[in-house]
Structure formats: C-alpha cells, structure tokens
Write a protein that holds these residues in place. Sequence first.
Motif, mmCIF file in Angstrom:
data_model
loop_
_atom_site.group_PDB
_atom_site.id
_atom_site.type_symbol
_atom_site.label_atom_id
_atom_site.label_comp_id
_atom_site.label_asym_id
_atom_site.label_seq_id
_atom_site.Cartn_x
_atom_site.Cartn_y
_atom_site.Cartn_z
ATOM 1 N N LEU A 1 6.397 16.610 -4.643
ATOM 2 C CA LEU A 1 7.675 15.565 -3.770
ATOM 3 C C LEU A 1 7.476 14.773 -4.563
ATOM 4 N N CYS A 2 7.026 14.104 -5.907
ATOM 5 C CA CYS A 2 6.756 13.730 -7.072
ATOM 6 C C CYS A 2 6.021 14.365 -7.940
ATOM 7 N N ASP A 3 7.249 14.209 -9.309
ATOM 8 C CA ASP A 3 5.758 14.382 -11.236
ATOM 9 C C ASP A 3 5.281 13.100 -11.602
ATOM 10 N N ASP A 4 4.766 13.273 -12.296
ATOM 11 C CA ASP A 4 4.601 11.990 -13.157
ATOM 12 C C ASP A 4 3.374 11.019 -12.151
ATOM 13 N N VAL A 5 3.125 11.675 -11.649
ATOM 14 C CA VAL A 5 1.728 10.707 -11.063
ATOM 15 C C VAL A 5 0.801 10.486 -11.714
ATOM 16 N N ARG A 6 0.809 8.732 -12.536
ATOM 17 C CA ARG A 6 -0.565 8.666 -12.645
ATOM 18 C C ARG A 6 -1.759 9.373 -12.607
ATOM 19 N N GLU A 7 -2.764 9.039 -13.579
ATOM 20 C CA GLU A 7 -4.433 9.709 -13.111
ATOM 21 C C GLU A 7 -4.939 8.587 -12.119
ATOM 22 N N LEU A 8 -4.644 7.765 -12.654
ATOM 23 C CA LEU A 8 -5.419 6.144 -12.226
ATOM 24 C C LEU A 8 -3.829 5.477 -11.255
ATOM 25 N N LEU A 9 -4.688 4.856 -10.498
ATOM 26 C CA LEU A 9 -3.415 3.732 -10.107
ATOM 27 C C LEU A 9 -3.502 2.765 -10.827
ATOM 28 N N GLU A 10 -1.783 1.574 -11.105
ATOM 29 C CA GLU A 10 -1.875 1.116 -11.690
ATOM 30 C C GLU A 10 -2.827 -0.108 -11.738
ATOM 31 N N VAL B 1 6.228 2.398 -15.954
ATOM 32 C CA VAL B 1 5.096 2.083 -14.457
ATOM 33 C C VAL B 1 5.820 2.298 -13.719
ATOM 34 N N ARG B 2 5.405 1.888 -12.653
ATOM 35 C CA ARG B 2 5.963 1.268 -10.845
ATOM 36 C C ARG B 2 5.600 2.035 -9.869
ATOM 37 N N THR B 3 4.478 0.867 -8.818
ATOM 38 C CA THR B 3 3.730 1.467 -8.035
ATOM 39 C C THR B 3 4.590 0.952 -6.413
#
Length: 223
Positions: free
Chosen positions: A152-161, A207-209
Amino acid sequence: MRIHGFPRRPRAGFSVIELTLSVSVLAVILAALAVLGRSSLSAFQAMSHASEVEDRARRALERAAVELTSVYVPSMIQDPTGQFGTEVLEFRQVTGFQAGVPTYGVAMRLAWELDPGETDDGTDEDGDGLIDEGRLILTRNVGSANEIRIVLCDDVRELLEGEISNGGDDNGNDLFDERGFNVHLVGDLLTIRLTVESLDEAGRNVVRTVQTSVLLRNVENVI
C-alpha cells in the motif's frame, strides 16, 4: 581670432566607462534574477515533493481504513488496545449475518514490514538515504496457498513522526514507541496513523503524517 562656423553636433553613443558600468549593472541584475529563479524553482520542487509524499500516505491510509471499516472485532489476532497500539493487525471482515450471527470473510492482515534490503540496525543498507524504513503491506488469505500481498505504501518510517525509541510518549498521542504505521483501539473507535518520509531532489528529508479514525461495530470480546 574667433572663427565662426557650424554649431558642434551633440556627441553620439556611450563612452567606454559608461558602457562598462551598464554591462556591470546588467550582469548584477541578471545574476539576481538567476538566484531568484533557482530559489523559486527549489521552493516549488520542495512543495511538489511534500505534496506527493502526503498524497501517497493519504491514499494508503484511506485504503487501510476501507479494509477496517467492516472488521469483525472479535476476529482480531493482535490486541490494538494497549499503550503501544499495534503495527500488525490480523482480522476478518463481516460479510453478513445468519440468524443474527455474523459471518465473516478470509483472514487479512495490515502490517508494517522492513523494506527489502533493510534490517533493523540503524543504518541505510539499501542506499536510498533513509534508515530502517518499511512498507505498509495488505495481505489477503493469510496463511493459505493463495495468499496475496499488496504494497500500500513504501518509505514508511520505523517510528511515527516525533517518536524516538526510549519507552516514552514523545509525540503526545498517548502511545509509546509506536511504529510509522500504527493501529489503536479505544472503545469502539479505531485510530490509524501513518508516517511517510522521502528525500527530495535537493536531498532534504520530507516527513508527512496522516491520521484517520474508523467507528467499529461488534467491539465486544476484543482479545
């Protein structure tokens, strides 16, 4: 003796000094315009990249929300109610009712997974400028021979912003050390969060959350 004759004609053209000054001024103006143009282009590219990152995150989150809208809560394998939420959620969707009893579909899973080539070691192993990044994966028919995996999505951060791995709630959302994809259930309200990061053309980290919530039915007997 004074000689009378025709009046002197006015001087035509520029002197060498005047021409040099004009060229210098023009060069300064052109240089300033070039700097302004590069700055404007850079700002436009940065905004465009940030918009693209946010769009990717939002589309992925909307897809996840659609899958979870009709989830049969007692079918959830992981517990999304704790102080960490969960980055892996296996579930089934309600497909109908028979004699008042819900029927549900195939096993499904939404999960954060490390990108191929990455291990959880704090380094950029795949050379994309990001560290320990992951992907949001939707899996249908979990555990069966015809299991289907959808990125569904690449480049998802290891931890939330805003979060760092220290056992605390650094970003003030009442969760601790949550992943870049996180599902959290409070009562019958399921909140889904996703942080995506990417490097723009200038090498700046963007970075976008995004966040959304789903009101669930059948919330009794959550594991």
